[in-house]
Design an enzyme around this catalytic site. Structure first.
Site, PDB file in Angstrom:
ATOM      1  N   CYS A   1     -22.601  -1.743  -9.915  1.00  0.00           N
ATOM      2  CA  CYS A   1     -21.637  -0.356  -8.722  1.00  0.00           C
ATOM      3  C   CYS A   1     -22.021   0.832  -8.689  1.00  0.00           C
TER       4      CYS A   1
ATOM      5  N   CYS B   1     -17.262  -8.389 -15.637  1.00  0.00           N
ATOM      6  CA  CYS B   1     -17.949  -7.617 -14.884  1.00  0.00           C
ATOM      7  C   CYS B   1     -19.368  -7.784 -16.043  1.00  0.00           C
TER       8      CYS B   1
ATOM      9  N   ASP C   1       0.719  -1.091  -0.302  1.00  0.00           N
ATOM     10  CA  ASP C   1      -0.271   0.134   0.349  1.00  0.00           C
ATOM     11  C   ASP C   1       0.447   0.916  -0.385  1.00  0.00           C
TER      12      ASP C   1
ATOM     13  N   CYS D   1     -22.987  -5.983 -16.361  1.00  0.00           N
ATOM     14  CA  CYS D   1     -23.471  -5.362 -15.383  1.00  0.00           C
ATOM     15  C   CYS D   1     -22.667  -3.613 -14.979  1.00  0.00           C
TER      16      CYS D   1
ATOM     17  N   CYS E   1     -23.277   3.562  -6.353  1.00  0.00           N
ATOM     18  CA  CYS E   1     -22.716   4.980  -5.384  1.00  0.00           C
ATOM     19  C   CYS E   1     -23.325   5.775  -5.353  1.00  0.00           C
TER      20      CYS E   1
HETATM   21  C1  B12 Z   1      -5.537   5.456  -3.547  1.00  0.00           C
HETATM   22  C2  B12 Z   1      -6.166   4.828  -3.687  1.00  0.00           C
HETATM   23  C3  B12 Z   1      -7.419   4.263  -2.809  1.00  0.00           C
HETATM   24  C4  B12 Z   1      -8.598   6.070  -2.744  1.00  0.00           C
HETATM   25  C5  B12 Z   1      -8.281   5.835  -4.437  1.00  0.00           C
HETATM   26  C6  B12 Z   1      -9.045   4.556  -4.998  1.00  0.00           C
HETATM   27  C7  B12 Z   1      -8.536   4.214  -5.730  1.00  0.00           C
HETATM   28  N1  B12 Z   1      -9.798   3.594  -7.344  1.00  0.00           N
HETATM   29  O1  B12 Z   1      -7.905   4.928  -7.502  1.00  0.00           O
HETATM   30  C8  B12 Z   1      -9.763   5.918  -1.908  1.00  0.00           C
HETATM   31  C9  B12 Z   1      -9.299   6.478  -1.036  1.00  0.00           C
HETATM   32  C10 B12 Z   1     -10.467   6.556  -2.406  1.00  0.00           C
HETATM   33  C11 B12 Z   1      -9.213   4.394  -1.909  1.00  0.00           C
HETATM   34  C12 B12 Z   1     -10.649   3.881  -1.927  1.00  0.00           C
HETATM   35  C13 B12 Z   1     -10.554   2.641  -1.643  1.00  0.00           C
HETATM   36  N2  B12 Z   1      -9.426   1.300  -1.155  1.00  0.00           N
HETATM   37 CO1  B12 Z   1      -7.665   1.763  -1.877  1.00  0.00          CO
HETATM   38  N3  B12 Z   1      -5.981   2.777  -2.436  1.00  0.00           N
HETATM   39  C14 B12 Z   1      -5.568   3.250  -2.878  1.00  0.00           C
HETATM   40  C15 B12 Z   1      -4.009   3.100  -3.315  1.00  0.00           C
HETATM   41  C16 B12 Z   1      -3.267   3.552  -2.133  1.00  0.00           C
HETATM   42  C17 B12 Z   1      -3.452   3.863  -4.561  1.00  0.00           C
HETATM   43  C18 B12 Z   1      -4.773   3.605  -5.929  1.00  0.00           C
HETATM   44  C19 B12 Z   1      -4.635   3.959  -6.940  1.00  0.00           C
HETATM   45  O2  B12 Z   1      -2.768   3.916  -7.787  1.00  0.00           O
HETATM   46  N4  B12 Z   1      -5.286   4.398  -7.853  1.00  0.00           N
HETATM   47  C20 B12 Z   1      -4.994   4.998  -9.410  1.00  0.00           C
HETATM   48  C21 B12 Z   1      -5.830   4.784  -9.964  1.00  0.00           C
HETATM   49  C22 B12 Z   1      -5.435   5.189 -11.442  1.00  0.00           C
HETATM   50  O3  B12 Z   1      -5.432   3.712 -10.169  1.00  0.00           O
HETATM   51  P1  B12 Z   1      -6.854   2.458 -10.153  1.00  0.00           P
HETATM   52  O4  B12 Z   1      -8.045   2.411  -9.487  1.00  0.00           O
HETATM   53  O5  B12 Z   1      -6.020   1.249  -9.971  1.00  0.00           O
HETATM   54  O6  B12 Z   1      -7.076   2.501 -11.568  1.00  0.00           O
HETATM   55  C23 B12 Z   1      -6.493   1.363 -12.663  1.00  0.00           C
HETATM   56  C24 B12 Z   1      -7.813   0.648 -13.416  1.00  0.00           C
HETATM   57  O7  B12 Z   1      -9.466   0.926 -13.074  1.00  0.00           O
HETATM   58  C25 B12 Z   1      -7.695   1.066 -15.374  1.00  0.00           C
HETATM   59  N5  B12 Z   1      -8.407   1.746 -15.244  1.00  0.00           N
HETATM   60  C26 B12 Z   1      -8.158   3.322 -15.083  1.00  0.00           C
HETATM   61  N6  B12 Z   1      -8.862   4.133 -15.840  1.00  0.00           N
HETATM   62  C27 B12 Z   1      -9.459   3.235 -16.986  1.00  0.00           C
HETATM   63  C28 B12 Z   1     -10.026   2.984 -18.039  1.00  0.00           C
HETATM   64  C29 B12 Z   1     -10.799   2.135 -18.596  1.00  0.00           C
HETATM   65  C30 B12 Z   1     -11.946   2.349 -19.485  1.00  0.00           C
HETATM   66  C31 B12 Z   1     -10.594   1.017 -18.155  1.00  0.00           C
HETATM   67  C32 B12 Z   1     -11.045  -0.515 -18.238  1.00  0.00           C
HETATM   68  C33 B12 Z   1     -10.108   0.990 -17.025  1.00  0.00           C
HETATM   69  C34 B12 Z   1      -9.051   2.309 -16.447  1.00  0.00           C
HETATM   70  O8  B12 Z   1      -6.247   1.748 -14.913  1.00  0.00           O
HETATM   71  C35 B12 Z   1      -5.899   1.965 -13.635  1.00  0.00           C
HETATM   72  C36 B12 Z   1      -4.155   1.699 -13.237  1.00  0.00           C
HETATM   73  O9  B12 Z   1      -4.470   0.614 -13.563  1.00  0.00           O
HETATM   74  C37 B12 Z   1      -3.637   1.058  -3.462  1.00  0.00           C
HETATM   75  C38 B12 Z   1      -2.398   1.336  -3.395  1.00  0.00           C
HETATM   76  C39 B12 Z   1      -1.704   0.390  -4.085  1.00  0.00           C
HETATM   77  N7  B12 Z   1      -0.729   1.533  -4.264  1.00  0.00           N
HETATM   78  O10 B12 Z   1      -2.016   0.377  -5.491  1.00  0.00           O
HETATM   79  C40 B12 Z   1      -5.387   1.028  -2.362  1.00  0.00           C
HETATM   80  C41 B12 Z   1      -6.013   0.359  -2.705  1.00  0.00           C
HETATM   81  C42 B12 Z   1      -6.424   0.099  -4.128  1.00  0.00           C
HETATM   82  N8  B12 Z   1      -7.613  -0.135  -2.274  1.00  0.00           N
HETATM   83  C43 B12 Z   1      -7.679  -1.050  -1.489  1.00  0.00           C
HETATM   84  C44 B12 Z   1      -9.278  -0.690  -0.522  1.00  0.00           C
HETATM   85  C45 B12 Z   1      -9.897  -1.852   0.257  1.00  0.00           C
HETATM   86  C46 B12 Z   1      -9.644   0.046  -0.583  1.00  0.00           C
HETATM   87  C47 B12 Z   1     -11.064   0.416  -0.299  1.00  0.00           C
HETATM   88  C48 B12 Z   1     -12.422  -0.991  -0.406  1.00  0.00           C
HETATM   89  C49 B12 Z   1     -11.572   1.071   0.864  1.00  0.00           C
HETATM   90  C50 B12 Z   1     -13.049   0.992   2.046  1.00  0.00           C
HETATM   91  N9  B12 Z   1     -13.305  -0.029   2.136  1.00  0.00           N
HETATM   92  O11 B12 Z   1     -12.812   2.184   1.723  1.00  0.00           O
HETATM   93  C51 B12 Z   1     -11.434   1.818  -0.945  1.00  0.00           C
HETATM   94  C52 B12 Z   1     -13.039   0.694  -2.110  1.00  0.00           C
HETATM   95  C53 B12 Z   1     -12.690   3.192  -3.647  1.00  0.00           C
HETATM   96  C54 B12 Z   1     -13.063   2.033  -5.027  1.00  0.00           C
HETATM   97  N10 B12 Z   1     -13.882   1.958  -5.552  1.00  0.00           N
HETATM   98  O12 B12 Z   1     -11.249   1.579  -5.462  1.00  0.00           O
HETATM   99  C55 B12 Z   1      -7.288  -1.969  -1.883  1.00  0.00           C
HETATM  100  C56 B12 Z   1      -8.329  -2.179  -2.718  1.00  0.00           C
HETATM  101  C57 B12 Z   1      -8.168  -3.968  -2.459  1.00  0.00           C
HETATM  102  C58 B12 Z   1      -8.767  -4.884  -4.266  1.00  0.00           C
HETATM  103  N11 B12 Z   1      -9.783  -5.653  -3.853  1.00  0.00           N
HETATM  104  O13 B12 Z   1      -9.254  -4.252  -4.916  1.00  0.00           O
HETATM  105  C59 B12 Z   1      -5.943  -1.331  -2.096  1.00  0.00           C
HETATM  106  C60 B12 Z   1      -5.150  -2.143  -3.072  1.00  0.00           C
HETATM  107  C61 B12 Z   1      -5.369  -1.058  -1.163  1.00  0.00           C
HETATM  108  C62 B12 Z   1      -4.023  -2.835  -0.960  1.00  0.00           C
HETATM  109  N12 B12 Z   1      -3.204  -2.667  -0.716  1.00  0.00           N
HETATM  110  O14 B12 Z   1      -4.956  -4.350  -0.346  1.00  0.00           O
HETATM  111  N13 B12 Z   1      -8.706   3.876  -2.174  1.00  0.00           N
HETATM  112  S1  SF4 Z   2     -20.760  -4.914  -9.297  1.00  0.00           S
HETATM  113 FE1  SF4 Z   2     -19.800  -3.546 -10.826  1.00  0.00          FE
HETATM  114  S2  SF4 Z   2     -17.831  -4.700 -10.086  1.00  0.00           S
HETATM  115 FE2  SF4 Z   2     -18.918  -6.490  -9.712  1.00  0.00          FE
HETATM  116  S3  SF4 Z   2     -19.319  -7.300 -11.417  1.00  0.00           S
HETATM  117 FE3  SF4 Z   2     -21.094  -4.997 -11.508  1.00  0.00          FE
HETATM  118  S4  SF4 Z   2     -19.791  -4.090 -12.446  1.00  0.00           S
HETATM  119 FE4  SF4 Z   2     -18.024  -5.407 -12.113  1.00  0.00          FE
HETATM  120  S1  SF4 Z   3     -17.849   6.240  -2.648  1.00  0.00           S
HETATM  121 FE1  SF4 Z   3     -18.790   3.970  -2.332  1.00  0.00          FE
HETATM  122  S2  SF4 Z   3     -19.924   3.315  -3.694  1.00  0.00           S
HETATM  123 FE2  SF4 Z   3     -18.960   4.532  -4.179  1.00  0.00          FE
HETATM  124  S3  SF4 Z   3     -17.025   4.435  -5.529  1.00  0.00           S
HETATM  125 FE3  SF4 Z   3     -16.699   5.373  -3.378  1.00  0.00          FE
HETATM  126  S4  SF4 Z   3     -16.392   3.194  -1.999  1.00  0.00           S
HETATM  127 FE4  SF4 Z   3     -17.787   3.050  -3.755  1.00  0.00          FE
END
Ligand code: B12
Ligand code: SF4
Ligand code: SF4
Length: 368
Positions: free
Chosen positions: A198, A192, A138, A195, A202
């Site tokens: 999510c 996915c 993380d 579906c 949200c």
């Molecule tokens: C910053 C961060 C947050 C931020 C931002 C989340 C985010 N989605 O970026 C906040 C505070 C909101 C957050 C929330 C949560 N987090 Co967090 N977070 C992180 C952290 C530190 C970095 C994530 C990151 O790099 N974000 C940058 C974006 C660009 O990356 P991404 O969302 O993964 O996007 C990828 C894809 O979506 C794809 N993508 C992007 N654009 C597009 C467009 C298209 C068209 C497509 C197809 C794909 C695509 O490419 C991106 C790069 O791979 C990681 C740990 C780490 N170092 O990775 C933990 C991590 C992601 N978090 C985690 C968790 C558990 C959570 C929460 C569930 C906690 C909670 N219950 O509140 C929530 C889930 C929210 C959610 N739906 O993501 C876990 C996820 C485990 C898992 N099974 O996925 C991680 C991996 C921590 C860990 N070590 O386990 N988190």
């Molecule tokens: S709820 Fe969201 S993450 Fe889960 S299968 Fe449906 S589209 Fe994918």
């Molecule tokens: S507000 Fe809740 S439901 Fe919406 S993206 Fe963040 S963790 Fe998921």
């Protein structure tokens, strides 16, 4: 240089060692951030979707070689934190606040790191050549989900979480970067389909495109990462969340049959309620699962530190938790919270005070 059959048997032994250390998944990715993910990450940053999370701007995010020169493989692991408790969408008691599932027990950073250290020790015993390794959980600037997908641990879903077809998404991930050349896994396909549950569920419309989260709209961001005032226009959407949010995972069909952990460290903590819960005789038990808002609001700083010792909730800090509790109380419109809110409105911290005053106005405005 290892022969191919040695590489394959080393990988199998690593996976067995990972399983015996309590990891639920283990796979191997190449030591390079996939170009597509790096580009998506840069686009995400460019749009300012990271908000106040300045640590997300560290440039090494795109370059594993900067984190471990000579790295050749990434061992990705996952550990399930799901326990047999109802989902947030099944609990609608407005008098209780939601702490997200991963935060009910111990902070995972330390326990994952300790397990990963033991895994490195185990690999040193079975590898036939010396190697360098670096553990990440993380905090290191890595796109962990992108690597985990490349290691076959699941797909990055529309809610942007990593989902495994059999294990769901209630798991945390960690990595060992290593100079060992290991047999690689194949990336997981996306399941996915059509579906959109999510995205539709949200409450703050934070999933702006499939797989893209505008963190500055996410409840998890507001309740954990934002350290000062929560902008008023975002407070109503937070509902009764006091730390993180689980909704986009609760509604996911892939979590319907998600397995449970047997590890104690992820079970909800229980506390004895009372003004000084450590010294007063045992009364009604309360817990980090669906915690009573009044109880959370009554904690003093010492009690907060005591109850949430080594818990992820510490990241919000005491004043942040009280701020979140005030918002949840305001959103509940429950009049019996007014005395607690009046206490918080006298709090020495101006941020707590302001959020409590907002909540009082919100409850009072319901009179007319
Ligand atoms: C910053 C961060 C947050 C931020 C931002 C989340 C985010 N989605 O970026 C906040 C505070 C909101 C957050 C929330 C949560 N987090 Co967090 N977070 C992180 C952290 C530190 C970095 C994530 C990151 O790099 N974000 C940058 C974006 C660009 O990356 P991404 O969302 O993964 O996007 C990828 C894809 O979506 C794809 N993508 C992007 N654009 C597009 C467009 C298209 C068209 C497509 C197809 C794909 C695509 O490419 C991106 C790069 O791979 C990681 C740990 C780490 N170092 O990775 C933990 C991590 C992601 N978090 C985690 C968790 C558990 C959570 C929460 C569930 C906690 C909670 N219950 O509140 C929530 C889930 C929210 C959610 N739906 O993501 C876990 C996820 C485990 C898992 N099974 O996925 C991680 C991996 C921590 C860990 N070590 O386990 N988190
Ligand atoms: S709820 Fe969201 S993450 Fe889960 S299968 Fe449906 S589209 Fe994918
Ligand atoms: S507000 Fe809740 S439901 Fe919406 S993206 Fe963040 S963790 Fe998921």
């Amino acid at each position: 240089m290892l022969a191919i059959d040695q590489i394959i048997s080393l990988k199998t032994e690593i996976q067995q060692a990972a399983s015996s250390l309590g990891f639920d998944l283990c796979g191997i990715a190449p030591a390079a951030t996939p170009v597509r993910d790096r580009d998506k990450y840069l686009e995400w940053l460019g749009k300012g979707f990271h908000g106040e999370m300045k640590y997300m701007e560290r440039p090494e995010h795109a370059d594993i070689q900067q984190l471990l020169p000579g790295a050749r493989s990434v061992i990705c692991v996952a550990i399930i934190y799901n326990t047999p408790h109802p989902k947030s969408i099944e609990c609608n008691d407005p008098e209780r606040g939601w702490i997200s599932r991963y935060a009910w027990g111990e902070d995972y950073h330390e326990s994952l790191k300790n397990r990963l250290k033991l895994l490195v020790d185990a690999i040193r015993k079975i590898a036939t050549e010396p190697f360098d390794a670096r553990i990440c959980v993380d905090t290191a600037p890595l796109l962990e989900r992108a690597l985990a997908r490349a290691a076959g641990l699941g797909w990055i879903a529309k809610n942007s979480c990593l989902i495994h077809p059999k294990k769901g998404s209630w798991f945390l991930i960690g990595e060992i970067l290593t100079t060992l050349a290991l047999e690689l896994d194949q990336p997981s396909p996306d399941h996915c389909g059509s579906c959109t549950r999510c995205i539709d569920a949200c409450p703050t419309v934070a999933i702006v495109q499939p797989g893209v989260l505008d963190a500055t709209r996410c409840i998890s961001y507001f309740t954990i990462e934002v350290k000062e005032s929560i902008p008023e226009e975002h407070r109503a959407g937070i509902g009764r969340h006091v730390f993180g949010c689980d909704i986009c995972q609760d509604v996911c069909p892939w979590n319907r049959k998600a397995p449970f952990t047997v590890l104690d460290e992820f079970q909800p903590r229980t506390f004895n309620q009372g003004n000084d819960a450590r010294t007063s005789p045992p009364q009604e038990k309360t817990s980090s699962f669906n915690a009573p808002l009044e109880w959370l609001a009554s904690l003093n700083e010492e009690e907060f530190r005591h109850f949430f010792r080594k818990s992820p909730v510490r990241r919000a800090r005491y004043r942040g938790l009280l701020r979140n509790v005030a918002v949840a109380m305001g959103n509940s419109k429950v009049k019996k919270f007014l005395p607690s809110l009046r206490c918080l409105a006298n709090h020495p911290d101006p941020m707590v005070k302001e959020h409590a005053q907002w909540a009082i106005r919100k409850i009072d405005s319901d009179d007319c």
